[in-house]
Scaffold this active site. Structure first.
Site, mmCIF file in Angstrom:
data_model
loop_
_atom_site.group_PDB
_atom_site.id
_atom_site.type_symbol
_atom_site.label_atom_id
_atom_site.label_comp_id
_atom_site.label_asym_id
_atom_site.label_seq_id
_atom_site.Cartn_x
_atom_site.Cartn_y
_atom_site.Cartn_z
ATOM 1 N N SER A 57 0.942 -0.720 0.062
ATOM 2 C CA SER A 57 -0.259 -0.117 0.059
ATOM 3 C C SER A 57 0.745 1.429 0.032
ATOM 4 O O SER A 57 0.097 1.991 0.118
ATOM 5 C CB SER A 57 -0.859 -0.236 1.120
ATOM 6 O OG SER A 57 -0.378 0.397 2.100
ATOM 7 N N LYS A 94 0.811 4.609 6.619
ATOM 8 C CA LYS A 94 0.253 5.261 5.308
ATOM 9 C C LYS A 94 1.442 6.657 5.815
ATOM 10 O O LYS A 94 1.529 6.962 7.039
ATOM 11 C CB LYS A 94 -1.050 5.697 5.878
ATOM 12 C CG LYS A 94 -1.585 4.169 5.943
ATOM 13 C CD LYS A 94 -2.010 4.044 3.915
ATOM 14 C CE LYS A 94 -2.664 2.809 4.225
ATOM 15 N NZ LYS A 94 -1.974 1.347 5.031
#
Lengths: 141, 420
Positions: A57, A94
């Site tokens: 991701s 993230k």
């Protein structure tokens, strides 16, 4: 052979004394301290933890699955810092984006969705990623 | 001024750092072999779970209230403790680790506007760096700082800081503390003092004649009395540099093949390491055992192997070291080789007084300690290794019960937390 043997035996031994024998090396005057990645990559050892990235991701932020992340827990995230966040007891890596009071966790991969933090979520910034270690020789790609 | 900084429900707090979902939920950590509760989160305390309560007695409560139960993960607690202490040592001019979760800090010479604010800053910094919540008590002496810390835990749980930095505040603190809760006053002194009508620490300070204290409680009591009056009597322990490891290894006089012969050597090396540790008053956290064939005999099949085992609690007791060394040997010994050399190394040495034991280990520990002293004494008189331990086979039945052990998140690379 013997050298290997000693190295293998002492894998987990932090300090191995040396024995002075014969003539001292003429090069010893030029000795410098060896390069130490710990010193280079870690500013605050007491606050530094390691975290393993498990998926792709954050692939566009140079974090492939399996990458070792160096995380400083003492740092406060800036906008677009790469963070380790805990959201409802799950750890996420993230980009952290704060905009007019809203918090979002943004992936570095178009396949993944941005996560907008809402009030019903148990959200915490756990630490800020300061370095990524990828052992290319061990990498299966 | 002196601060005592104490980690809140330390073992539980360590588990929460790596498992944030546990924040706000009832959580307990059990002693070795999952015997009884040795650390409880505030929520678990509210459910009525007592310190040292045996696990089997609270089985139903645990199920009904969904209490999270952990086996003690000393590897993790030890590393987190080291981090907390490190952060504090970097902040203050002088500090002294008192136990795994407590540290005294000397605040003299530090710049601050307000002592309570300084305490808050220390608390915030530890929290930011390690995730461990702490309580800070500040006062003129170590004994009063300990008292201020206790007061902060009870009466200022939100702030987590209390500073007794004026005469009035010290008096208030003394009057709020019962005699039996004063650091250094055990059951015996408590009985003596309450028998004389001293109820609070303030009663003692105001009304006890020093002469009487010295007569009844010796210099120890007198020192304590002075500490309560704000006069520093407990010196700062200078941290002495200790060796990082001790190694005992030897080549066998001849090649040996049988396990029990190797075991005897390992046992001998181990007890020698133990003796050295006790002499230096240090304890080891890891035991390393290695074993090898003779590399200069190409006609022999070659084998060399080593292993490091972690102890649940750092120790210098030969009994405990032996247990682990023998287990290590069991794990690396292979039949069919001509062994030439073996060795034992004890690693990660820390001063003996920094070791904190589980609640119930203290008893047998003291007994063992006495036994070891006798062994060392006898060996000194009658010659090395006259008194020694029979080596037993621990391989089969030695296994620690650790039903809910969390990972070594900070010390083993394959157990670090994962993020997606």
């Amino acid at each position: 052979m013997l050298n290997n043997l000693v190295t293998m035996m002492c894998q987990s031994i932090p300090y191995l004394g040396t024995v002075q024998a014969g003539f001292p090396s003429p090069a010893s005057d030029y000795a410098e301290e060896e390069i130490d990645l710990n010193r280079e990559l870690i500013e605050r050892p007491a606050a530094t933890f390691y975290v393993r990235a498990v998926n792709d991701s954050m692939i566009d932020a140079h974090i492939p699955p399996g990458a070792l992340l160096v995380v400083d827990k003492s740092l406060r995230p800036k906008n677009y810092s790469i963070v380790i966040a805990s959201v409802d007891s799950e750890f996420l890596v993230k980009y952290y984006v704060k905009d007019k009071g809203s918090h979002t966790l943004v992936p570095a991969n178009g396949k993944y969705k941005t996560l907008v933090i809402t009030e019903d979520m148990d959200f915490r910034i756990w630490g800020v990623v300061t370095a990524v270690v990828i052992q290319v020789s061990k990498y299966p790609v | 001024m002196i601060a005592l900084i104490d980690c809140n429900n330390f073992y539980c707090s360590c588990e929460r750092v790596f498992n944030p979902g546990l924040l706000g939920r009832a959580l307990i950590v059990l002693s070795n072999n999952d015997g009884c509760a040795i650390s409880r989160s505030e929520e678990a305390k509210e459910l009525g779970i007592q310190m040292a309560q045996p696990a089997f007695m609270i089985d139903d409560l645990i199920k009904k209230e969904e209490v999270n139960v952990f086996s003690s993960n000393y590897t993790l607690y030890d590393d987190m403790s080291r981090r907390v202490m490190q952060v504090i040592k970097e902040l203050v001019p002088r500090a002294e680790v008192y136990s795994v979760d407590e540290i005294f800090a000397d605040l003299s010479g530090m710049k601050y506007k307000d002592l309570e604010e300084l305490g808050s800053e220390i608390k915030d910094m530890v929290g930011r760096c390690t995730g461990i919540p702490v309580t800070v008590g500040i006062a003129p002496t170590k004994t009063l700082a300990k008292m201020a810390n206790r007061y902060a835990k009870k009466n200022r749980p939100g702030e987590g800081v209390f500073s007794a930095d004026t005469k009035e505040l010290v008096e208030m603190l003394l009057s709020a503390t019962k005699i039996g809760d004063v650091w250094g006053i055990g059951k015996q002194f408590e009985a003596l003092l309450s028998g004389k009508g001293f109820v609070t620490a303030l009663d003692l300070v105001n009304r006890a004649p020093e002469e009487w204290i010295r007569k009844e409680m010796s210099v120890v009591g007198q020192r304590l009395f002075h500490e309560l009056k704000g006069i520093n009597c407990i010196p700062w322990e200078e941290t002495t540099k200790v060796r990082k490891n001790i190694c005992t290894s030897r080549s066998f006089g001849k090649l040996i093949t049988r396990k029990n012969e190797v075991a005897q050597s390992i046992a001998k090396f181990t007890s020698s390491c133990g003796e050295k540790l006790r002499k230096e008053k240090t304890c080891a956290r890891r035991v390393h055992v290695f074993l090898q064939t003779n590399p200069h005999r190409p006609q022999d099949p070659q084998y060399f192997q080593s292993i490091t085992l972690e102890l649940e609690v750092a120790t210098n007791l030969t009994t405990l070291l032996l247990k682990h060394a023998m287990k290590a040997l069991d794990m690396i010994f292979r039949e069919g080789y001509n062994y030439q050399k073996a060795g034992v190394m004890v690693l990660d040495l820390i001063p003996q007084k920094e070791v904190q034991l589980g609640l119930f280990e203290t008893l047998t520990y003291e007994k063992d300690q006495k036994l070891m002293e006798k062994v060392d004494e006898l060996n000194k008189v009658f010659g090395k290794d006259v008194v020694r331990f029979g080596v037993q086979d621990y391989g089969q039945n030695w296994k620690l019960k650790q039903g809910n052990l969390s990972a070594a998140y900070t010390t083993r690379l394959h157990q670090i937390i994962k993020a997606s």
